[in-house]
Design a protein around this motif. Structure first.
Motif, PDB file in Angstrom:
ATOM      1  N   ASP A  48       0.815  -1.211   0.000  1.00 33.59           N
ATOM      2  CA  ASP A  48       0.000   0.000   0.000  1.00 33.59           C
ATOM      3  C   ASP A  48       0.851   1.265   0.000  1.00 33.59           C
ATOM      4  OD1 ASP A  48      -2.382  -1.476   0.087  1.00 33.59           O
ATOM      5  OD2 ASP A  48      -2.228  -1.696   2.254  1.00 33.59           O
ATOM      6  N   ASN A  51       2.870   5.490   3.939  1.00 34.34           N
ATOM      7  CA  ASN A  51       1.844   6.415   4.390  1.00 34.34           C
ATOM      8  C   ASN A  51       2.422   7.364   5.425  1.00 34.34           C
ATOM      9  OD1 ASN A  51      -0.106   5.010   2.837  1.00 34.34           O
ATOM     10  ND2 ASN A  51      -0.307   3.501   4.483  1.00 34.34           N
ATOM     11  N   ASN A  62       4.552   5.318  12.599  1.00 34.39           N
ATOM     12  CA  ASN A  62       4.273   5.104  11.186  1.00 34.39           C
ATOM     13  C   ASN A  62       4.239   3.599  10.970  1.00 34.39           C
ATOM     14  OD1 ASN A  62       4.457   4.695   8.333  1.00 34.39           O
ATOM     15  ND2 ASN A  62       5.155   6.809   8.113  1.00 34.39           N
ATOM     16  N   SER A  64       3.402   1.948   8.346  1.00 34.49           N
ATOM     17  CA  SER A  64       3.852   1.489   7.034  1.00 34.49           C
ATOM     18  C   SER A  64       5.369   1.327   6.966  1.00 34.49           C
ATOM     19  CB  SER A  64       3.379   2.455   5.940  1.00 34.49           C
ATOM     20  OG  SER A  64       3.994   3.720   6.077  1.00 34.49           O
ATOM     21  N   ARG A  96      -3.147  11.514   3.565  1.00 34.23           N
ATOM     22  CA  ARG A  96      -2.535  10.445   2.772  1.00 34.23           C
ATOM     23  C   ARG A  96      -2.381  10.831   1.302  1.00 34.23           C
ATOM     24  NH1 ARG A  96      -3.924   3.996   3.128  1.00 34.23           N
ATOM     25  NH2 ARG A  96      -2.718   3.322   1.313  1.00 34.23           N
ATOM     26  N   ASP A  97      -3.372  11.508   0.732  1.00 33.23           N
ATOM     27  CA  ASP A  97      -3.312  11.880  -0.683  1.00 33.23           C
ATOM     28  C   ASP A  97      -2.169  12.856  -0.952  1.00 33.23           C
ATOM     29  OD1 ASP A  97      -5.463  10.268  -1.258  1.00 33.23           O
ATOM     30  OD2 ASP A  97      -6.948  11.880  -1.160  1.00 33.23           O
ATOM     31  N   GLU A 100       1.188  10.967  -0.552  1.00 32.41           N
ATOM     32  CA  GLU A 100       1.471  10.091  -1.692  1.00 32.41           C
ATOM     33  C   GLU A 100       1.895  10.907  -2.908  1.00 32.41           C
ATOM     34  OE1 GLU A 100      -1.967   7.707  -2.349  1.00 32.41           O
ATOM     35  OE2 GLU A 100      -1.448   6.238  -0.804  1.00 32.41           O
ATOM     36  N   ASP A 111       8.488  13.309   7.293  1.00 33.86           N
ATOM     37  CA  ASP A 111       7.361  12.682   7.982  1.00 33.86           C
ATOM     38  C   ASP A 111       7.224  13.164   9.429  1.00 33.86           C
ATOM     39  OD1 ASP A 111       5.186  11.039   8.365  1.00 33.86           O
ATOM     40  OD2 ASP A 111       6.335   9.177   8.462  1.00 33.86           O
TER      41      ASP A 111
END
Length: 222
Positions: A48, A51, A62, A64, A96-97, A100, A111
């Motif tokens: 995925d 993130n 985090n 991910s 998230r959008d 990404e 981050d």
């Protein structure tokens, strides 16, 4: 990568000002660190993608990338707006959008940033898109050597440790590049940790001036 080196330079400037102003130099007993976690390597799936992490009180997680960091009460997490500003993104919230999109279009995405207001020590978590680099930075060692080369090409006067070491931060083993800069008689440590995650280089940067503080900051990861 050039932008990443610029951030390292900015962190050094802040620490230099703190040192010159005579900020307190805490002893090894002044920083409260979280309990030590089990040293169990965990496999991360990037099906995925990476993130953005989340903060809750003193905790950054985090899932991910498997990074978990607990700051002392006196430290401060930078806001999403501040982190977006580091990347020249006009956003008050890194959802998230947006995250990404930044990963797909930018060489370096930040981050988390945590800062100790008393000493200006800081921890930065970032991800660099390996494919964006003109150089081969496919391994942790090559990446850190490239960072070292770029820093040495600037006006920043750093002394680097001869060898790249391995260091456990929480549940993962990173490659570690240690350096020292001396300003007005103060020794400023800047330590870069690298771990390959899929097509990205996960980097953690710890900057500090207090003697014995590095190991305590490392222990904040679980």
């Amino acid at each position: 990568m050039k932008k990443f080196v610029a951030i390292l330079s900015a962190a050094l400037t802040v620490l230099s000002l703190t040192a010159c102003e005579g900020s307190k130099n805490p002893s090894s007993d002044e920083t409260t660190i979280p309990a030590e976690a089990e040293n169990t390597e965990i496999s991360i799936s990037l099906a995925d993608g990476i993130n953005p992490g989340t903060t809750d009180g003193n905790r950054f997680v985090n899932e991910s990338t498997g990074i978990k960091f607990t700051k002392p009460d006196s430290w401060i997490f930078s806001s999403d707006e501040d982190i977006a500003g580091m990347m020249n993104i006009g956003a008050a919230h890194l959802d998230r959008d947006i995250f990404e999109k930044a990963l797909a279009e930018m060489s370096t995405v930040y981050d988390m940033v945590a800062v100790d207001p008393d000493t200006s020590a800081s921890v930065t978590v970032a991800y660099e898109n390996i494919s964006f680099s003109e150089k081969d930075i496919s391994t942790e060692e090559k990446y850190l050597e490239s960072i070292k080369e770029q820093i040495l090409s600037t006006s920043m006067e750093f002394t680097f440790e001869d060898k790249i070491k391995s260091e456990r931060l929480g549940s993962y083993t990173y490659k570690k590049l240690e350096s020292t800069n001396t300003t007005s008689g103060y020794s400023i440590q800047q330590t870069i940790y690298a771990r390959v995650i899929g097509d990205y280089m996960c980097t953690i940067v710890i900057s500090n001036i207090a003697k014995g503080q590095l190991s305590k900051i490392e222990a904040m990861f679980s």
